[in-house]
Design a protein around this motif. Structure first.
Motif, short mmCIF file in Angstrom:
data_model
loop_
_atom_site.label_atom_id
_atom_site.label_comp_id
_atom_site.label_asym_id
_atom_site.label_seq_id
_atom_site.Cartn_x
_atom_site.Cartn_y
_atom_site.Cartn_z
N ALA A 38 4.68 -9.33 -2.44
CA ALA A 38 3.54 -8.79 -3.17
C ALA A 38 3.29 -7.35 -2.74
N ALA A 39 2.90 -6.52 -3.69
CA ALA A 39 2.63 -5.11 -3.39
C ALA A 39 1.41 -5.01 -2.48
N GLU A 40 1.49 -4.12 -1.53
CA GLU A 40 0.39 -3.90 -0.59
C GLU A 40 -0.06 -2.46 -0.73
N THR A 41 -1.34 -2.22 -0.68
CA THR A 41 -1.89 -0.88 -0.80
C THR A 41 -1.86 -0.19 0.56
N ALA A 42 -1.48 1.08 0.55
CA ALA A 42 -1.47 1.86 1.79
C ALA A 42 -2.89 2.06 2.29
N VAL A 43 -3.09 1.88 3.60
CA VAL A 43 -4.41 2.13 4.19
C VAL A 43 -4.54 3.63 4.49
N SER A 44 -5.76 4.11 4.53
CA SER A 44 -6.00 5.54 4.83
C SER A 44 -5.71 5.81 6.30
N PRO A 45 -5.09 6.97 6.60
CA PRO A 45 -4.84 7.31 8.00
C PRO A 45 -6.14 7.55 8.76
N GLU A 46 -6.09 7.33 10.07
CA GLU A 46 -7.23 7.58 10.94
C GLU A 46 -7.49 9.10 10.98
N VAL A 47 -8.75 9.49 11.13
CA VAL A 47 -9.10 10.90 11.20
C VAL A 47 -8.62 11.51 12.52
N ASN A 48 -8.88 10.87 13.63
CA ASN A 48 -8.39 11.29 14.94
C ASN A 48 -7.53 10.16 15.48
N PRO A 49 -6.27 10.10 15.05
CA PRO A 49 -5.47 8.92 15.39
C PRO A 49 -5.16 8.82 16.88
N PRO A 50 -5.28 7.61 17.42
CA PRO A 50 -4.80 7.40 18.78
C PRO A 50 -3.29 7.33 18.73
N GLY A 51 -2.63 7.45 19.83
CA GLY A 51 -1.20 7.21 19.82
C GLY A 51 -0.31 8.33 20.25
N ASP A 52 -0.86 9.49 20.62
CA ASP A 52 0.00 10.54 21.15
C ASP A 52 0.62 10.06 22.46
N ILE A 53 1.93 10.21 22.57
CA ILE A 53 2.59 9.95 23.85
C ILE A 53 2.35 11.18 24.70
N PRO A 54 1.75 11.04 25.88
CA PRO A 54 1.43 12.22 26.69
C PRO A 54 2.67 13.05 27.03
N ASP A 55 2.48 14.37 27.10
CA ASP A 55 3.59 15.25 27.49
C ASP A 55 4.05 14.96 28.91
#
Length: 190
Positions: free
Chosen positions: A27-44
């Motif tokens: 079944a087709a799924e609708t894309a969710v909106s991206p987070e405004v300040n997304p978590p998930g940066d891998i630290p330098d």
């Protein structure tokens, strides 16, 4: 079977049985909106260690990430970041045409609101590879059922009738360009 394991299974099945049509309807799924300040940066400052796979390859992965092993499948994750590796036999050449006509459509059918952005041949230190760049919804959270919009890159490495798929996923908008380049370029055949 979860969607990502199903995607790996269908990729391996497609590589060994490319002439058979895919019959599963999703079944087709609708894309969710991206987070405004997304978590998930891998630290330098993230430290990377060598993962020596029983599947015949090595790769650098972030130290301290949770690891899950299954037969011919390894997953490393931390919060919303995920590295997935799988390997299987390859019965036909890995070409750009095959990626466009089989791998990408299988990924769209098996994933959550997948949108393929780019498919290309890339030259890596370990040899030529196929790279797919795409967006998708995450797996629903087991507790909240919430999904996030993710950006993904998949690399397909082939050698001596063996195929390895490397998947990198993070929340859309996270800044992991340098870390993903370090991980993907560290891939080596044993």
């Amino acid at each position: 079977m979860n969607k990502q394991l199903f995607a790996i299974f269908t990729t391996c099945l497609a590589l060994t049985m490319a002439s058979l049509p895919v019959t599963q309807a999703v079944a087709a799924e609708t894309a969710v909106s991206p987070e405004v300040n997304p978590p998930g940066d891998i630290p330098d400052s993230q430290v990377f260690i060598k993962f020596d796979s029983p599947g015949g390859f090595t790769l650098k992965v972030p130290e301290g990430w949770a690891r899950t092993d299954a037969q011919n499948h390894w997953v490393f994750n931390d919060k919303y970041n995920r590295i997935s590796l799988s390997n299987c036999d390859l019965t036909q050449p890995l070409t750009l045409d095959f990626a466009r006509t089989v791998l990408a459509p299988d990924m769209e059918k098996a994933g959550h609101a997948v949108k393929i952005l780019k498919i290309m041949n890339v030259k890596m230190k370990s040899g030529d590879a196929i790279r797919l760049i795409y967006e998708s919804n995450s797996e629903p959270n087991a507790v909240t059922n919430k999904q996030i919009r993710e950006e993904n890159e998949s690399f397909y490495f082939a050698k001596d009738k063996k195929l390895v798929r490397l998947d990198l996923s993070a929340p859309k908008g996270a800044d992991n360009v340098d870390q993903w380049k370090l991980i993907s370029s560290s891939f080596r055949w044993k």
